[in-house]
Every structure is written in structure tokens, then in C-alpha cells.
Scaffold this motif. Structure first.
Motif, PDB file in Angstrom:
ATOM      1  N   ASP A  52      65.966  27.515  79.457  1.00  0.00           N
ATOM      2  CA  ASP A  52      66.196  28.320  78.261  1.00  0.00           C
ATOM      3  C   ASP A  52      64.971  28.145  77.362  1.00  0.00           C
ATOM      4  O   ASP A  52      64.864  27.167  76.627  1.00  0.00           O
ATOM      5  N   GLY A  53      64.035  29.069  77.467  1.00  0.00           N
ATOM      6  CA  GLY A  53      62.774  28.922  76.741  1.00  0.00           C
ATOM      7  C   GLY A  53      61.979  27.792  77.361  1.00  0.00           C
ATOM      8  O   GLY A  53      61.700  27.799  78.553  1.00  0.00           O
ATOM      9  N   ASP A  54      61.679  26.771  76.564  1.00  0.00           N
ATOM     10  CA  ASP A  54      60.927  25.630  77.088  1.00  0.00           C
ATOM     11  C   ASP A  54      61.809  24.410  77.325  1.00  0.00           C
ATOM     12  O   ASP A  54      61.320  23.306  77.519  1.00  0.00           O
ATOM     13  N   GLN A  55      63.122  24.608  77.284  1.00  0.00           N
ATOM     14  CA  GLN A  55      64.076  23.520  77.487  1.00  0.00           C
ATOM     15  C   GLN A  55      65.038  23.873  78.627  1.00  0.00           C
ATOM     16  O   GLN A  55      65.382  25.046  78.821  1.00  0.00           O
ATOM     17  N   TYR A  56      65.485  22.857  79.345  1.00  0.00           N
ATOM     18  CA  TYR A  56      66.550  23.046  80.325  1.00  0.00           C
ATOM     19  C   TYR A  56      67.884  22.838  79.630  1.00  0.00           C
ATOM     20  O   TYR A  56      67.994  22.027  78.708  1.00  0.00           O
ATOM     21  N   CYS A  57      68.878  23.584  80.076  1.00  0.00           N
ATOM     22  CA  CYS A  57      70.226  23.472  79.543  1.00  0.00           C
ATOM     23  C   CYS A  57      71.166  23.093  80.678  1.00  0.00           C
ATOM     24  O   CYS A  57      71.213  23.792  81.696  1.00  0.00           O
ATOM     25  N   ALA A  58      71.899  22.010  80.511  1.00  0.00           N
ATOM     26  CA  ALA A  58      72.967  21.619  81.432  1.00  0.00           C
ATOM     27  C   ALA A  58      74.278  21.997  80.747  1.00  0.00           C
ATOM     28  O   ALA A  58      74.573  21.499  79.655  1.00  0.00           O
ATOM     29  N   LEU A  59      75.038  22.893  81.359  1.00  0.00           N
ATOM     30  CA  LEU A  59      76.221  23.470  80.713  1.00  0.00           C
ATOM     31  C   LEU A  59      77.438  23.390  81.614  1.00  0.00           C
ATOM     32  O   LEU A  59      77.386  23.786  82.774  1.00  0.00           O
ATOM     33  N   LEU A  60      78.528  22.905  81.069  1.00  0.00           N
ATOM     34  CA  LEU A  60      79.830  23.007  81.708  1.00  0.00           C
ATOM     35  C   LEU A  60      80.641  23.925  80.823  1.00  0.00           C
ATOM     36  O   LEU A  60      80.972  23.585  79.696  1.00  0.00           O
ATOM     37  N   GLY A  61      80.912  25.114  81.290  1.00  0.00           N
ATOM     38  CA  GLY A  61      81.643  26.104  80.525  1.00  0.00           C
ATOM     39  C   GLY A  61      81.046  27.475  80.739  1.00  0.00           C
ATOM     40  O   GLY A  61      79.985  27.620  81.349  1.00  0.00           O
ATOM     41  N   GLY A  63      67.104  19.511  77.255  1.00  0.00           N
ATOM     42  CA  GLY A  63      65.994  18.589  77.374  1.00  0.00           C
ATOM     43  C   GLY A  63      64.797  19.258  78.018  1.00  0.00           C
ATOM     44  O   GLY A  63      64.934  20.291  78.669  1.00  0.00           O
ATOM     45  N   PRO A  64      63.621  18.651  77.866  1.00  0.00           N
ATOM     46  CA  PRO A  64      62.399  19.235  78.431  1.00  0.00           C
ATOM     47  C   PRO A  64      62.341  19.150  79.957  1.00  0.00           C
ATOM     48  O   PRO A  64      61.575  19.865  80.592  1.00  0.00           O
ATOM     49  N   THR A  65      63.161  18.273  80.540  1.00  0.00           N
ATOM     50  CA  THR A  65      63.256  18.171  81.994  1.00  0.00           C
ATOM     51  C   THR A  65      64.726  18.281  82.395  1.00  0.00           C
ATOM     52  O   THR A  65      65.634  18.125  81.560  1.00  0.00           O
ATOM     53  N   ILE A  66      64.960  18.511  83.666  1.00  0.00           N
ATOM     54  CA  ILE A  66      66.341  18.574  84.159  1.00  0.00           C
ATOM     55  C   ILE A  66      67.045  17.249  83.915  1.00  0.00           C
ATOM     56  O   ILE A  66      68.192  17.218  83.461  1.00  0.00           O
TER      57      ILE A  66
END
Length: 71
Positions: free
Chosen positions: A17-26, A37-40
Motif C-alpha cells: 500500500d504505497g511504500d508500506q506493506y499491509c497485513a490485514l485480517l478482514g 510496515g516497510p517490510t512484510i
């Protein structure tokens, strides 16, 4: 012991998402629990922190949103 979601029954998505990774449950950011965060690895770590600090109702809503049962 941490009360983490059962990953056999649900999936945490990871997207850039842009320059950040998003970990999402939902289904989305409003109904889910997420971490950025900047990395996974950083996004997953932030997700874990968010999950731990989420209320039981927030956790339930995140999981139910995947099943289309959020009211």
C-alpha cells in the motif's frame, strides 16, 4: 500464550500500500485488524501487536467480515 487467529480457518492478506506493506485480517481496514510496515516482516509484527491489543469484539468483527456476517 497469545490468542492469535487460527490460520487454518482464515487468511491474513499482505499487500503493498504505497511504500508500506499491509497485513490485514478482514474484508477492509474499517472492519478488520491490520498492521503496516516497510517490510512484510514488519507488517506481520505490527499485525500481531494490533491483534493482541484489539478487543474481543474487534477480533470477532474482523473474522466475521470475511464471512460476510458483519452487521
Amino acid at each position: 500464550m497469545l490468542n492469535m487467529p487460527d490460520l487454518k480457518k482464515t487468511t491474513i492478506t499482505i499487500e503493498l500500500d504505497g511504500d508500506q506493506y499491509c497485513a490485514l485480517l478482514g474484508i477492509n481496514l474499517m472492519e478488520g485488524v491490520c498492521g503496516f510496515g516497510p517490510t512484510i516482516d514488519d507488517a506481520i509484527e505490527a499485525f500481531c501487536e494490533s491483534w493482541i491489543s484489539a478487543t474481543p469484539s474487534e477480533r470477532k468483527r474482523a473474522i466475521e467480515s470475511l464471512n460476510g456476517s458483519v452487521q
